[in-house]
Design an enzyme around this catalytic site. Structure first.
Site, mmCIF file in Angstrom:
data_model
loop_
_atom_site.group_PDB
_atom_site.id
_atom_site.type_symbol
_atom_site.label_atom_id
_atom_site.label_comp_id
_atom_site.label_asym_id
_atom_site.label_seq_id
_atom_site.Cartn_x
_atom_site.Cartn_y
_atom_site.Cartn_z
ATOM 1 N N HIS A 1 0.849 -1.198 0.000
ATOM 2 C CA HIS A 1 0.000 0.000 0.000
ATOM 3 C C HIS A 1 0.883 1.246 0.000
ATOM 4 O O HIS A 1 2.094 1.159 0.200
ATOM 5 C CB HIS A 1 -0.883 0.032 1.264
ATOM 6 N N ARG A 53 9.110 -9.017 14.554
ATOM 7 C CA ARG A 53 9.416 -7.635 14.173
ATOM 8 C C ARG A 53 8.484 -6.707 14.949
ATOM 9 O O ARG A 53 7.291 -6.998 15.086
ATOM 10 C CB ARG A 53 9.193 -7.460 12.665
HETATM 11 C C1 J5X Z 1 -7.423 6.486 10.893
HETATM 12 C C2 J5X Z 1 -6.726 5.875 9.961
HETATM 13 C C3 J5X Z 1 -6.536 4.387 9.884
HETATM 14 C C4 J5X Z 1 -5.925 4.235 8.539
HETATM 15 C C5 J5X Z 1 -5.094 5.451 8.386
HETATM 16 C C6 J5X Z 1 -6.045 6.540 8.817
HETATM 17 C C7 J5X Z 1 -6.955 6.804 7.634
HETATM 18 C C8 J5X Z 1 -7.243 5.576 6.811
HETATM 19 C C9 J5X Z 1 -7.034 4.238 7.480
HETATM 20 C C10 J5X Z 1 -6.588 3.195 6.553
HETATM 21 C C11 J5X Z 1 -7.724 2.529 5.825
HETATM 22 C C12 J5X Z 1 -7.176 1.407 4.970
HETATM 23 C C13 J5X Z 1 -6.047 0.604 5.605
HETATM 24 C C14 J5X Z 1 -5.065 1.471 6.370
HETATM 25 C C15 J5X Z 1 -3.931 0.614 6.870
HETATM 26 C C16 J5X Z 1 -4.600 2.664 5.585
HETATM 27 O O1 J5X Z 1 -3.570 2.802 4.995
HETATM 28 O O2 J5X Z 1 -5.529 3.680 5.690
HETATM 29 C C17 J5X Z 1 -5.870 2.185 7.371
HETATM 30 C C18 J5X Z 1 -5.081 3.001 8.304
HETATM 31 C C19 J5X Z 1 -4.641 2.212 9.479
HETATM 32 O O3 J5X Z 1 -5.380 1.355 9.930
HETATM 33 O O4 J5X Z 1 -3.546 2.480 9.932
HETATM 34 O O1 AKG Z 2 5.197 -2.305 10.269
HETATM 35 C C1 AKG Z 2 5.901 -1.833 9.391
HETATM 36 O O2 AKG Z 2 7.103 -1.946 9.373
HETATM 37 C C2 AKG Z 2 5.236 -1.025 8.285
HETATM 38 C C3 AKG Z 2 3.736 -1.073 8.360
HETATM 39 C C4 AKG Z 2 3.066 -0.068 7.489
HETATM 40 O O3 AKG Z 2 3.445 0.145 6.375
HETATM 41 C C5 AKG Z 2 1.916 0.685 8.017
HETATM 42 O O4 AKG Z 2 1.509 0.439 9.174
HETATM 43 O O5 AKG Z 2 1.400 1.562 7.284
HETATM 44 FE FE FE2 Z 3 2.444 1.886 5.536
#
Ligand code: J5X
Ligand code: AKG
Ligand code: FE2
Length: 328
Positions: free
Chosen positions: A201, A268
């Protein structure tokens, strides 16, 4: 009779264990924050990779290790205890499931806001120390994000110097903090497979500051689609350009695609600060970076973008919906 279900990794995603995915790169851009050329190296790294490693960051190792050790203590609690801090909707303890649309990984995590102190609950447990360390660490991360964002503006030669940093320094800033724990998965050490810990992502916010223990697994994707393993370094920080910064620079900086593979031998532990803007902030290219060019993106607020990420899968090209296709 109690049936104990055999732990299984079958529902998870594996990726091919080809040579490319295990290439350790020595070419990750390295920025020494104490050197005068830091700002230029940062700009180059953000254009070429959307990713770089930072040394001489000024965060004492002691503060990092103490927080890491409290985090390990938390993750070693029985599942039923940890689940008292969950589910992560969005904040709290989460296990295997990431987001709301079916992404799973070999990971458990704590997702926390940065503007509240008491945002996870573990009744009857003494987590005061954890809470206290978290508060100071989150503050240190915000200051480091500010410093790096100021260097970006300087390197880009745009005014004011705080165009980016003011967004994460705003008291309404929608920043988050995430602690990810990837347990060692011994099955992998035996069969040599690669199991996804955190699927590929890009981070949706402005900037992410990542620090992990010395366990490998983090990979970035190059423009040609090859995956490069980033050698872990517990004393450094790794910086990701997020989608919002890509848009604010009208595509000059690229948000980096990344993922984590589980490790067969060692657990990790990573701690990531995601610097985000206030919810009401319009995310659009800065006029000073347009130089007569058209915006590559439709205008949106952080609120709209964040909401749209909730409706997507991790690997989706989430910015795709906001790209302006030039009329022909
Ligand atoms: C409040 C949040 C939680 C976020 C970041 C932010 C806005 C969007 C959420 C998501 C949604 C999709 C997966 C994720 C992994 C992503 O990249 O964006 C999520 C992230 C997280 O769970 O960390
Ligand atoms: O845990 C990691 O090292 C990276 C995880 C990550 O890419 C994220 O939480 O957005
Ligand atoms: Fe990330």
């Amino acid at each position: 009779m109690v049936l104990l279900s055999k732990p299984t990794t079958e529902q998870f995603t594996y990726v091919r264990n080809n040579n490319m995915s295990t290439t350790f790169s020595s070419s990750i851009p390295l920025v020494d924050l104490s050197k005068p050329d830091a700002k230029n190296l940062i700009v180059k790294a953000c254009e070429d990779f959307g990713f770089f490693k930072v040394i001489n960051h000024g965060i004492p190792m002691e503060a990092i290790s103490q927080l890491e050790s409290e985090a390990f203590k938390f993750f070693s609690l029985p599942l039923t205890e940890k689940e008292k801090a969950g589910p992560a909707n969005p904040f709290g303890y989460g296990n295997k499931k990431i987001g709301l649309n079916g992404d799973v990984g070999w990971v458990e995590y704590l997702l926390l806001t940065t503007n509240e102190e008491h945002n996870f609950k573990l009744y009857g447990r003494d987590i005061e120390k954890f809470r206290c360390l978290l508060k100071d660490y989150k503050c240190a991360m915000r200051n480091m994000a500010c410093k790096i964002l100021d260097l970006m503006a300087e390197g880009l030669k745009i005014q004011p110097k705080n165009v980016f940093s003011k967004l994460v320094m705003d008291k309404e800033s929608d920043s988050i903090f995430r602690v990810n724990h990837y347990p060692a998965c011994p099955e992998l050490a035996i069969n040599g497979k690669n199991l996804i810990g955190f699927g590929e992502h890009t981070d949706p916010q402005i900037i992410s500051l990542l620090r992990s223990n010395n366990t490998s697994g983090f990979q970035i994707s190059l423009r040609d689609g090859t995956w490069i393993s980033v050698p872990p370094d517990h004393s450094s920080f790794f910086i990701n350009v997020g989608d919002s910064l890509q848009v604010m620079t009208n595509g000059r900086f690229k948000s980096v695609r990344h993922r984590v593979l589980a490790n067969g031998i060692n657990p990790r532990l990573s701690m990531i600060y995601f610097g985000g803007p206030p919810l009401s902030e319009k995310i659009a290219p800065l006029p000073s970076l347009m130089k007569g060019k058209e915006s590559l993106y439709k205008e949106f607020t952080w609120f709209e973008y964040k909401n749209s990420t909730y409706g997507s899968r991790l690997a989706d090209n989430r910015l795709g919906n906001y790209e302006r296709i030039a009329a022909s």
